[in-house]
Design a protein around this motif. Structure first.
Motif, PDB file in Angstrom:
ATOM      1  N   THR A 139      54.045 -58.128  36.818  1.00  0.00           N
ATOM      2  CA  THR A 139      53.535 -59.208  35.686  1.00  0.00           C
ATOM      3  C   THR A 139      54.194 -58.718  34.397  1.00  0.00           C
ATOM      4  O   THR A 139      54.716 -57.909  34.083  1.00  0.00           O
ATOM      5  CB  THR A 139      52.070 -58.942  35.664  1.00  0.00           C
ATOM      6  N   GLY A 140      54.181 -59.891  33.621  1.00  0.00           N
ATOM      7  CA  GLY A 140      54.810 -59.615  32.155  1.00  0.00           C
ATOM      8  C   GLY A 140      54.104 -60.720  31.283  1.00  0.00           C
ATOM      9  O   GLY A 140      53.727 -61.905  31.489  1.00  0.00           O
ATOM     10  N   ILE A 141      54.264 -60.434  29.799  1.00  0.00           N
ATOM     11  CA  ILE A 141      53.702 -61.263  28.757  1.00  0.00           C
ATOM     12  C   ILE A 141      54.766 -60.922  27.699  1.00  0.00           C
ATOM     13  O   ILE A 141      55.031 -59.873  27.322  1.00  0.00           O
ATOM     14  CB  ILE A 141      52.269 -60.592  28.262  1.00  0.00           C
ATOM     15  N   GLY A 142      55.201 -61.995  27.079  1.00  0.00           N
ATOM     16  CA  GLY A 142      55.991 -61.985  25.925  1.00  0.00           C
ATOM     17  C   GLY A 142      55.556 -63.087  25.023  1.00  0.00           C
ATOM     18  O   GLY A 142      55.374 -64.080  25.342  1.00  0.00           O
ATOM     19  N   ALA A 143      55.425 -62.709  23.713  1.00  0.00           N
ATOM     20  CA  ALA A 143      55.108 -63.678  22.675  1.00  0.00           C
ATOM     21  C   ALA A 143      56.101 -63.625  21.527  1.00  0.00           C
ATOM     22  O   ALA A 143      56.580 -62.407  21.174  1.00  0.00           O
ATOM     23  CB  ALA A 143      53.685 -63.288  22.467  1.00  0.00           C
ATOM     24  N   LEU A 144      56.249 -64.801  20.751  1.00  0.00           N
ATOM     25  CA  LEU A 144      56.852 -64.699  19.486  1.00  0.00           C
ATOM     26  C   LEU A 144      56.381 -65.368  18.310  1.00  0.00           C
ATOM     27  O   LEU A 144      55.594 -66.544  18.643  1.00  0.00           O
ATOM     28  CB  LEU A 144      58.539 -65.130  19.790  1.00  0.00           C
ATOM     29  N   SER A 145      56.791 -65.264  17.179  1.00  0.00           N
ATOM     30  CA  SER A 145      56.255 -65.885  16.103  1.00  0.00           C
ATOM     31  C   SER A 145      57.238 -65.636  14.825  1.00  0.00           C
ATOM     32  O   SER A 145      57.823 -64.726  14.552  1.00  0.00           O
ATOM     33  CB  SER A 145      54.885 -65.307  15.618  1.00  0.00           C
ATOM     34  N   ASP A 146      57.138 -66.994  14.008  1.00  0.00           N
ATOM     35  CA  ASP A 146      58.036 -66.781  12.814  1.00  0.00           C
ATOM     36  C   ASP A 146      57.226 -66.453  11.594  1.00  0.00           C
ATOM     37  O   ASP A 146      57.519 -66.479  10.431  1.00  0.00           O
ATOM     38  CB  ASP A 146      58.800 -68.119  12.805  1.00  0.00           C
ATOM     39  N   LEU A 147      55.632 -66.184  11.819  1.00  0.00           N
ATOM     40  CA  LEU A 147      55.107 -65.775  11.027  1.00  0.00           C
ATOM     41  C   LEU A 147      54.413 -66.733  10.084  1.00  0.00           C
ATOM     42  O   LEU A 147      53.896 -66.617   9.063  1.00  0.00           O
ATOM     43  CB  LEU A 147      55.523 -64.222  10.049  1.00  0.00           C
ATOM     44  N   SER A 148      54.879 -68.106  10.461  1.00  0.00           N
ATOM     45  CA  SER A 148      54.366 -69.174   9.606  1.00  0.00           C
ATOM     46  C   SER A 148      53.923 -70.274  10.429  1.00  0.00           C
ATOM     47  O   SER A 148      52.644 -70.203  10.768  1.00  0.00           O
ATOM     48  CB  SER A 148      55.584 -69.619   8.697  1.00  0.00           C
ATOM     49  N   SER A 149      54.789 -71.121  11.056  1.00  0.00           N
ATOM     50  CA  SER A 149      54.088 -72.103  11.896  1.00  0.00           C
ATOM     51  C   SER A 149      54.741 -72.406  13.450  1.00  0.00           C
ATOM     52  O   SER A 149      54.192 -73.236  14.149  1.00  0.00           O
ATOM     53  CB  SER A 149      54.553 -73.553  11.293  1.00  0.00           C
ATOM     54  N   TYR A 150      55.661 -71.295  13.581  1.00  0.00           N
ATOM     55  CA  TYR A 150      56.409 -71.364  14.835  1.00  0.00           C
ATOM     56  C   TYR A 150      55.763 -70.336  15.827  1.00  0.00           C
ATOM     57  O   TYR A 150      56.159 -69.201  15.558  1.00  0.00           O
ATOM     58  CB  TYR A 150      57.738 -71.248  14.782  1.00  0.00           C
ATOM     59  N   HIS A 151      54.870 -70.522  16.628  1.00  0.00           N
ATOM     60  CA  HIS A 151      54.367 -69.612  17.771  1.00  0.00           C
ATOM     61  C   HIS A 151      54.601 -70.078  19.286  1.00  0.00           C
ATOM     62  O   HIS A 151      54.061 -71.005  19.439  1.00  0.00           O
ATOM     63  CB  HIS A 151      52.595 -69.399  17.263  1.00  0.00           C
TER      64      HIS A 151
END
Length: 501
Positions: free
Chosen positions: A85-97
């Protein structure tokens, strides 16, 4: 499209597995975190900074921070059977998640049953490539369920001479940035390799994708999406029965928006290197699927060095998508075709009903060298009124792409990409929909007439500080008649857990 290949894909693959040697993978837990800073000269990032990165960076940001976190777990539960299994998340700390990955799968040898959003479900795109024609690394992974193969398996009774690799998946395209809401994705593939146990092998493959089903937001009517419609999509049935008369073209042609590729390859294997050559052809209808007359292609060669340091991989690719079955209209019901063959103007990655075309969350699913209307407007490219009806405003492209990857001893690794393109727009805008524009006026004022030259470059280095900590630097440069831009990424990756549990 030959039905025999599609029928072969449906044969239960567990009965075809034989004695191919597979290296057993150990139990593992991997946890990592990444942080990047992006700075760009223009209000958007350079082409290779945001392309073919599985949706890492927003196409519309000139400078922002990016944070990523990844977790993966694998457990061998029996001989040659594993759960992962795997989980990956990213965010630009403003509006892109974005939730980049979230999946669970069970594997037996090279066979995987998967559910969720996962990077690479059977298509391993080289880091030096410009991007595959079907599904590349350009967009976020689409949530899917089904099976795929990570490697080739022997076909019984061939003594290792012939091997196969296949996949069959069902996906959900959701509601974000789509015209038809809650549409489905159908995906299948079959590759046959001959001479697998010889120094030279030859591969023939077929990939088929389709957007289908969903709800029309204007009429609030559902497109065909029951089990009968599903099998009609799988079989690519022409003029399917029982189609809602509200969607007349779905009845006259086939259910859904279909995209496919024919794939031909050759490998020359030596102890110290592998030389590969390939010739892939895109198609979107019956005329284009006849590979013996298709004039569009992505062709290339690749050299992979097994023991070299300075240069480990080199790719050279040529792309040409000008033909698209010719300038004629697609259907006889439209009447006069001015002497051209019917079935033309394939208009790659665009569709009259699935107006988002072959894109996902605003990004092209196939080669990123096709330019969307959103990106063209962002770059300041002047578009015609007919381009407003198209998601992809530039799908007639000629390109030369060169990619090199390697390392300087053990000091740092690098990657260089250089892409030179000539962009012709689309048949739809060039002919103003039907038979105006360039057809009646050789001096027709169209943005891509004459074609626009555009070049994209990337230089990237990475350095392992320790066995857990890695530094990355990327510089992207765009020059040409569509955009001129320069930008940089500085980032780091830290592996908290990276190995056996």
């Amino acid at each position: 499209m030959p039905k025999l290949l599609f029928l072969l894909i449906l044969i239960p693959v567990c009965g075809l597995a034989s004695d191919t040697t597979v290296v057993k993978k150990s139990d593992s837990i991997r946890v990592s975190a990444e942080a990047y800073a992006l700075v760009s000269e223009k209000p958007y990032s350079p082409f290779w900074i945001n392309s073919n990165r599985n949706g890492d960076f927003s196409e519309t940001s000139a400078s922002h921070a990016l944070a990523k976190a990844d977790f993966s777990w694998r457990k061998n539960v029996a001989k040659k059977i594993a759960l992962s299994t795997g989980i990956g998340a990213l965010s630009d700390l403003s509006s892109y998640h974005q939730l980049q990955q979230a999946y669970a799968e069970i594997s037996f040898r090279s066979f995987y049953l998967v559910a969720g959003r996962k990077i690479n479900t059977g298509y391993n795109q080289p880091a030096t490539s410009s991007g595959m024609l079907g599904i590349s690394n350009n967009a976020l992974p689409i949530p899917k369920v089904g099976f795929y193969m990570s490697d080739y398996e022997n076909i019984p009774f061939t003594k290792g001479f012939a091997q196969f690799k296949a996949g069959f998946l069902h996906g959900w395209l959701g509601e974000n940035e789509t015209y038809i809401k809650d549409a489905y994705l159908h995906e299948k593939s079959l590759f046959i390799k001959f001479g697998a146990n010889k120094p030279v092998d030859i591969t023939i493959g077929l990939q088929h994708f389709a957007e289908w089903g969903g709800t029309d937001p204007v009429t609030n009517k559902e497109l065909p999406q029951d089990i009968k419609a599903f099998w009609q999509v799988v079989r690519v049935k022409f003029k399917p029965s029982g189609t809602n008369a509200s969607f007349i073209n779905e009845y006259l042609n086939r259910i859904g928006n279909h995209v496919g590729t024919w794939n031909f390859g050759l490998n020359y294997k030596q102890p110290n290197y592998i030389f590969s050559a390939f010739y892939n052809m895109p198609f979107e209808d019956g005329s284009g699927s006849k590979f013996w007359q298709n004039k569009d292609f992505l062709a290339g060669i690749q050299l992979r060095m097994k023991n070299a340091s300075i240069i480990k991989e080199v790719s050279v690719e040529l792309l040409s998508t000008l033909w698209q079955s010719g300038p004629g209209l697609p259907d006889t019901v439209f009447g006069e075709n001015h002497g051209y063959r019917y079935g033309g103007r394939d208009d790659y990655y665009n569709n009259y009903l699935y107006k988002e075309g072959w894109t996902y969350n605003g990004r092209v699913l196939g080669t990123p060298l096709f330019i969307t209307r959103q990106k063209a407007l962002l770059w300041g490219v002047p578009l015609s009124k007919f381009d407003s009806n198209q998601t992809v405003v530039n799908n007639r492209v000629r390109a030369l792409h060169i990619g090199i990857k390697g390392s300087f001893k053990n000091y740092f690794g690098y990657r260089v990409l250089a892409t030179f393109t000539k962009n012709y727009g689309t048949y739809f805008a060039l002919y103003e929909g039907r038979w105006k524009g360039i057809f009646t006026n050789p001096d027709f004022d169209y943005t891509f007439n004459p074609p626009l030259n555009q070049n994209y470059f990337l230089f990237e280095i990475n350095k392992d500080i320790t066995n857990r900590w890695n530094l990355i630097f990327s510089g992207g440069l765009d020059t040409g008649e569509m955009t001129n831009n320069f930008g940089m990424i500085i980032g780091t990756r830290y592996n908290f857990l990276n190995g056996k549990n």
